[in-house]
Design an enzyme around this catalytic site. Structure first.
Site, PDB file in Angstrom:
ATOM      1  N   GLY A 138       2.878   3.198  13.705  1.00 55.00           N
ATOM      2  CA  GLY A 138       3.587   1.943  13.966  1.00 55.00           C
ATOM      3  C   GLY A 138       2.911   1.143  15.072  1.00 55.00           C
ATOM      4  N   GLU A 165       9.788   0.183  11.266  1.00 57.37           N
ATOM      5  CA  GLU A 165      10.891   1.134  11.202  1.00 57.37           C
ATOM      6  C   GLU A 165      10.265   2.511  11.378  1.00 57.37           C
ATOM      7  OE1 GLU A 165      13.159   3.686  10.825  1.00 57.37           O
ATOM      8  OE2 GLU A 165      13.051   3.533   8.649  1.00 57.37           O
ATOM      9  N   CYS A 168      13.558  10.097   8.452  1.00 61.73           N
ATOM     10  CA  CYS A 168      13.358   9.464   9.773  1.00 61.73           C
ATOM     11  C   CYS A 168      14.610   9.605  10.627  1.00 61.73           C
ATOM     12  CB  CYS A 168      12.946   8.012   9.620  1.00 61.73           C
ATOM     13  SG  CYS A 168      14.057   7.015   8.633  1.00 61.73           S
ATOM     14  N   LYS A 207       0.864  -1.182   0.000  1.00 59.61           N
ATOM     15  CA  LYS A 207       0.000   0.000   0.000  1.00 59.61           C
ATOM     16  C   LYS A 207       0.897   1.227   0.000  1.00 59.61           C
ATOM     17  CE  LYS A 207      -1.854   2.597   3.050  1.00 59.61           C
ATOM     18  NZ  LYS A 207      -1.550   3.888   2.385  1.00 59.61           N
ATOM     19  N   GLY A 215       7.213   4.307   8.974  1.00 58.26           N
ATOM     20  CA  GLY A 215       6.427   5.524   9.158  1.00 58.26           C
ATOM     21  C   GLY A 215       6.520   6.023  10.583  1.00 58.26           C
ATOM     22  N   SER A 216       5.470   6.686  11.037  1.00 53.95           N
ATOM     23  CA  SER A 216       5.519   7.335  12.352  1.00 53.95           C
ATOM     24  C   SER A 216       5.365   6.314  13.490  1.00 53.95           C
ATOM     25  CB  SER A 216       4.408   8.375  12.446  1.00 53.95           C
ATOM     26  OG  SER A 216       3.156   7.756  12.292  1.00 53.95           O
ATOM     27  N   GLU A 267       9.450  14.591  17.189  1.00 54.38           N
ATOM     28  CA  GLU A 267       9.903  14.572  15.799  1.00 54.38           C
ATOM     29  C   GLU A 267       9.124  15.642  15.023  1.00 54.38           C
ATOM     30  OE1 GLU A 267       8.821  11.108  13.409  1.00 54.38           O
ATOM     31  OE2 GLU A 267      10.820  11.141  12.520  1.00 54.38           O
TER      32      GLU A 267
HETATM   33  P1  NAI Z   1       1.959   7.792   8.863  1.00 53.43           P
HETATM   34  O1  NAI Z   1       2.825   7.008   9.737  1.00 53.43           O
HETATM   35  O2  NAI Z   1       0.558   7.997   9.320  1.00 53.43           O
HETATM   36  O3  NAI Z   1       1.895   7.140   7.385  1.00 53.43           O
HETATM   37  C1  NAI Z   1       2.798   6.181   6.875  1.00 53.43           C
HETATM   38  C2  NAI Z   1       2.009   5.124   6.105  1.00 53.43           C
HETATM   39  O4  NAI Z   1       1.136   4.433   6.987  1.00 53.43           O
HETATM   40  C3  NAI Z   1       1.117   5.675   4.993  1.00 53.43           C
HETATM   41  O5  NAI Z   1       1.152   4.787   3.897  1.00 53.43           O
HETATM   42  C4  NAI Z   1      -0.247   5.645   5.627  1.00 53.43           C
HETATM   43  O6  NAI Z   1      -1.284   5.555   4.686  1.00 53.43           O
HETATM   44  C5  NAI Z   1      -0.171   4.396   6.453  1.00 53.43           C
HETATM   45  N1  NAI Z   1      -1.142   4.293   7.528  1.00 53.43           N
HETATM   46  C6  NAI Z   1      -1.623   5.283   8.313  1.00 53.43           C
HETATM   47  N2  NAI Z   1      -2.504   4.801   9.196  1.00 53.43           N
HETATM   48  C7  NAI Z   1      -2.589   3.471   8.979  1.00 53.43           C
HETATM   49  C8  NAI Z   1      -3.347   2.415   9.571  1.00 53.43           C
HETATM   50  N3  NAI Z   1      -4.202   2.634  10.562  1.00 53.43           N
HETATM   51  N4  NAI Z   1      -3.197   1.166   9.096  1.00 53.43           N
HETATM   52  C9  NAI Z   1      -2.345   0.913   8.089  1.00 53.43           C
HETATM   53  N5  NAI Z   1      -1.618   1.867   7.487  1.00 53.43           N
HETATM   54  C10 NAI Z   1      -1.732   3.139   7.923  1.00 53.43           C
HETATM   55  O7  NAI Z   1       2.630   9.149   8.571  1.00 53.43           O
HETATM   56  P2  NAI Z   1       1.883  10.524   8.254  1.00 53.43           P
HETATM   57  O8  NAI Z   1       0.668  10.688   9.092  1.00 53.43           O
HETATM   58  O9  NAI Z   1       1.716  10.656   6.809  1.00 53.43           O
HETATM   59  O10 NAI Z   1       2.981  11.560   8.769  1.00 53.43           O
HETATM   60  C11 NAI Z   1       2.948  11.957  10.108  1.00 53.43           C
HETATM   61  C12 NAI Z   1       4.268  11.848  10.755  1.00 53.43           C
HETATM   62  O11 NAI Z   1       4.843  10.540  10.607  1.00 53.43           O
HETATM   63  C13 NAI Z   1       5.334  12.741  10.152  1.00 53.43           C
HETATM   64  O12 NAI Z   1       5.216  14.036  10.609  1.00 53.43           O
HETATM   65  C14 NAI Z   1       6.587  12.040  10.630  1.00 53.43           C
HETATM   66  O13 NAI Z   1       6.871  12.437  11.944  1.00 53.43           O
HETATM   67  C15 NAI Z   1       6.240  10.614  10.618  1.00 53.43           C
HETATM   68  N6  NAI Z   1       6.772   9.870   9.474  1.00 53.43           N
HETATM   69  C16 NAI Z   1       7.913   9.171   9.625  1.00 53.43           C
HETATM   70  C17 NAI Z   1       8.449   8.486   8.577  1.00 53.43           C
HETATM   71  C18 NAI Z   1       9.696   7.710   8.721  1.00 53.43           C
HETATM   72  O14 NAI Z   1      10.378   7.476   7.742  1.00 53.43           O
HETATM   73  N7  NAI Z   1      10.042   7.249   9.894  1.00 53.43           N
HETATM   74  C19 NAI Z   1       7.822   8.491   7.265  1.00 53.43           C
HETATM   75  C20 NAI Z   1       6.576   9.208   7.199  1.00 53.43           C
HETATM   76  C21 NAI Z   1       6.091   9.863   8.284  1.00 53.43           C
END
Ligand code: NAI
Ligand code: MG
Length: 478
Positions: free
Chosen positions: A234, A251, A285, A175, A229-230, A382
């Protein structure tokens, strides 16, 4: 506006249910550049079914390791050839610099090349039990592996987990992030298809996290999850995995600190900051988001860092000479503004930047905060933007204590010319990776992951393949 589609069972298709389209913007211009029908539960079901069927057909599991390796190297060649075309789309949907966007495809190719070399090295062992028993172990894939990808490195992060999972023999449903699905659904999927990957082994859908993402991670036929992701999401993923007692690779984010010692080459710190906190507008990240400088060099370093921040040229990622690109969305921009405001209210001093850039697009100024105290929100959370917090220390014990005083533990760094001090610091800092006199020294071959809330899995390197395999012990009574 160009229409994009999901890639399910070897075909590009719209959502099975006519409904919402996800419209993707260029964050530098705020203009719509493409749309894709939003995947819902029916699409998740179709993609998982295709993955399950292809897994059960054993087309990948029974493929001789050398053949699997050669297929992966074909994917790598396709990805390299697609870097220009794919980079263009990625640059405009994510906002990053064009060369960085093109490099994601090269990086992705490197992952497939690297893990192609492990397909014939997935070895068990024999265990002495009794002279009349032959006992041995084998590693087997899980079956259907679900990959949830973030928007900051859509191609690179996808390839990181997918190549490893594929080398291990799993079928996959990916996804993409809803903010950045286009290059993945088109160019990445085309590379998979052109390479001749049998239908169903790799499926790519785009939908919202709390919609398709949630449906995917809670699907009864998904046997393993890989998430980047976040921390917040996570934990949601880990709950979904726990609900079905399946393993998940997580991660997560960070608040990584560089400790700058009195003898450090300050220009090396500044050079690192350019890529590690202002590059990619700080949406990394393992960003170097805190600098903890010895009081004897702190003021001089702050001057150099603020000079750097003020010198960066704001622009579209595709324009020559651009240093500072936009953040991903208006929502993210507002989040960063709030953090910046909270820092100033708490008494930190924005010596460079501190506010959004007065132009179209989601740009935030390259920002350096001086006089940051360890307990301030801007030193703890973060921010995921081009905002650097500088803190001061007097002795090494204090430096370690400040550096380790967050809930995260992704990366850490130390700048010193004294190898004894560097190794001592490296052993005391909490982080899955510690950089000395630089930042991001790794490659596809170096294991990467977090301590503490930054996650506990390891991606990259030889270590990662075990996350995509389960162990079976076989005993034969002779
Ligand atoms: P997020 O962690 O919500 O999104 C990352 C992925 O998870 C996206 O594909 C999203 O559609 C998916 N996702 C979200 N909720 C989900 C659920 N309930 N079940 C399954 N998949 C789900 O990140 P978001 O909200 O776009 O960004 C917010 C914060 O996350 C950023 O400000 C940053 O701090 C952090 N982040 C960290 C990353 C990293 O590389 N460690 C990458 C992206 C975001
Ligand atoms: Mg979210």
């Amino acid at each position: 506006m160009k229409k994009y589609q999901h890639y399910i069972n070897g075909k590009w298709v719209d959502s099975a249910v006519k409904g919402e389209n996800i419209v993707v913007n260029d964050p530098a211009t705020e203009e719509a550049i493409g749309e894709i029908s939003c995947a819902v539960k029916d699409d998740v079901d179709l993609a998982v079914e295709a993955a399950k069927k292809s897994y059960e057909s054993k087309v990948l599991v029974d493929m001789p390791p050398m053949e699997r390796a050669s297929l992966m190297r074909k994917i790598a060649i396709e990805l390299r050839n697609a870097s220009k075309e794919g980079g263009k789309i990625l640059c405009s949907e994510n906002g990053k610099l064009l060369p960085a966007a093109e490099f994601e495809f090269i990086d992705a190719a490197n992952y497939f090349d690297y893990y192609s070399g492990l397909t014939d090295k997935i070895e068990g062992r024999t265990i002495p039990v009794n002279s009349n028993v032959m006992d041995y172990t084998i590693y087997e894939p899980f079956g259907v592996s679900a990959h949830i990808v973030p928007w900051n490195y859509p191609i690179s992060m996808l390839a990181r987990s997918l190549s490893c999972s594929f080398a291990a023999g799993n079928s996959t449903v990916v996804k993409t992030a809803e903010l950045t699905p286009l290059a993945t659904a088109s160019i990445f999927a085309k590379a998979i298809d052109n390479a001749g990957v049998p239908p169903g082994l790799i499926n790519i859908i785009c939908g919202y996290g709390n919609g398709a993402g949630n449906d995917l991670t809670s699907h009864k036929d998904v046997s393993q999850i890989a998430f980047t992701g976040s921390v917040k999401t996570g934990k949601v993923i880990l709950h979904a995995a726990a609900e079905r007692a399946i393993p998940a690779v997580v991660e997560l984010g960070g608040k990584s600190a560089a400790v700058v010692m009195p003898d450090a080459d300050l220009d090396k710190v500044v050079n690192s900051a350019k890529g590690a906190i202002f590059g990619q507008a700080g949406q990394i990240c393992s960003a170097m988001s805190r600098v903890i400088a010895h009081k004897s060099v702190k003021n001089q370093l702050v001057d150099k860092l603020s000079n750097l921040a003020n010198s960066l040229k704001v622009g579209h990622g595709s324009e020559d000479g651009t240093d500072l690109t936009p953040v991903i969305s208006e929502e993210q921009l507002q989040k960063i503004e709030n953090y910046s405001r909270s820092g100033q209210q708490a008494g930190a001093n924005a010596v460079a930047g501190g506010k959004r850039v007065d132009r179209k697009g989601y740009f935030f100024e390259a920002t350096v905060f001086d006089n940051v105290q360890p307990e301030m929100t801007i030193a703890q959370e973060e921010i995921f933007g081009p905002v650097l917090s500088v803190l001061e220390y007097s002795d090494e014990e204090e430096a370690v204590s400040i550096a380790n005083n967050t809930e995260f533990g992704l990366a850490a760094g130390v700048f010193t010319n004294d190898v004894n001090k560097a190794t001592s610091m490296a052993s005391q800092l909490n982080g899955g990776q510690v950089y000395v006199n630089s930042w991001f020294t790794g490659s596809v071959a170096t294991p990467f992951g977090g301590y503490k809330q930054s996650g506990y899995s390891r991606e990259k390197g030889q270590e990662a393949i075990k996350s995509y395999l389960q162990l079976k012990n076989i005993g034969i009574q002779l």
